[in-house]
Write a protein that holds these residues in place. Structure first.
Motif: not given
Length: 333
Positions: A79-108
């Motif tokens: 739901r938070a992601l949908r909220g982020i996208e709804s705001v950014v969609a009204t601007t000239n910005y793009n979004i790149v999404i990364s999912i870490t699956n709760e991993s510290h290494e993937k987050e780094v």
């Protein structure tokens, strides 16, 4: 699909300089209106697309925001992601999404990739493993020209804008509501005891229940919670459960159903779960609504404001939760 043409090829086709084409497409006053029209028509006809990488290099901006989430299966984060996208969609910005699956290494690795000239700002909710390890060095090392906003799972030592839910107060109020309805022995169930949000919710429960009885905590994986509750509901006079996450909520619900305590109102249950799940359970599940979409919208607006005004004071915004009462906290006649 029609192949796109380069700026150089477009200039050659029109028999003008690359500079003239570039200025015409950018509506420069140096170029006549007739030339601008001719260039624009040719660009459209031949499917000309600006080289975004070149534009980024020239401007020093990417017009891209990175969003790092620990999971997409979590209803609140979705739901938070949908909220982020709804705001950014009204601007000239793009979004790149990364999912870490709760991993510290993937987050780094996500931070390393996004800060390598890919984004102007990052919105992040930390991975569980990052909070368990208490290793935030990768977040401290983000370059100053890339602005960061943390939401939900935040770390106080990181100097950045933050948006979070008052998890302590939400559970404090939930327990008080159960006590007001005459519940005398209230259990807490949680699979997120290692997360900052889980710790805050647990503290809310402990502080609210201590005048009634000693805290009864069941913390662990979903199957452990269900097994433990089945035993406890038979042996003890438990009349209410507060479950701190979706897995704990479903485990508690199954235990209550198995022991025939939910339909007749002998056991009250407040949990955390999405609307789709909570409304379709029988009986329907009373939940704490964290207003995930509002959290996402607020996060996006705050980061976009930071990108416009880099030197403004750091902000921390708290979103209050509300209790959505359904059948698992209604007394049966």
């Amino acid at each position: 699909m029609k192949k796109s043409i380069t700026l150089k090829e477009l200039a050659k086709l029109l028999k003008v300089s690359v500079s003239t084409v570039s200025k015409a497409l950018n509506d420069s006053h140096e170029i006549s209106e007739s030339t601008k029209r001719k260039v624009e028509e040719a660009a459209k006809l031949h499917n000309y697309k600006p080289n975004r990488a070149a534009l980024n290099l020239k401007s020093g901006k990417t017009n891209t925001i990175g969003v790092i989430l620990p999971s997409i299966n979590n209803f609140f984060l979705a739901r938070a992601l949908r909220g982020i996208e709804s705001v950014v969609a009204t601007t000239n910005y793009n979004i790149v999404i990364s999912i870490t699956n709760e991993s510290h290494e993937k987050e780094v690795k996500s931070i390393e990739a996004l800060t390598n000239g890919m984004v102007d700002g990052i919105i992040i909710s930390m991975a569980e493993e990052t909070q368990v390890l208490q290793d935030f060095s990768h977040l401290h090392d983000i370059p100053d020209d890339i602005h960061v906003l943390m939401f939900d799972r935040v770390e106080k030592s990181i100097k950045c804008d933050k948006v979070f839910v008052d998890d302590y107060d939400a559970v404090l109020k939930a327990v008080r509501d159960l006590k007001f309805k005459g519940r005398n022995k209230i259990v807490l169930a949680s699979t997120i005891s290692k997360l900052s949000v889980g710790k805050q919710r647990t503290k809310g429960y402990i502080d609210s229940i201590k005048d009634k009885h000693d805290p009864i905590l069941i913390e662990g994986p979903e199957d452990f919670i269900e097994l433990k509750l089945n035993k406890l509901l038979i042996e003890e006079n438990i009349d209410a459960i507060v479950a701190l996450d979706e897995e704990a909520s479903l485990a508690s619900f199954r235990a209550g159903k198995k022991n025939n305590l939910l339909e007749n109102g002998k056991l009250f249950l407040i949990g955390y779960a999405g609307k789709t799940i909570s409304e379709h359970l029988t009986p329907s599940l009373t939940t704490v609504d964290q207003h995930g979409k509002k959290v996402g919208r607020t996060s996006a607006k705050l980061l976009l404001e930071r990108l416009k005004r880099p030197n403004k004071d750091i902000e921390e915004i708290i979103i209050d939760s509300t209790l959505l009462e359904r059948e698992t906290t209604l007394k049966k006649s």
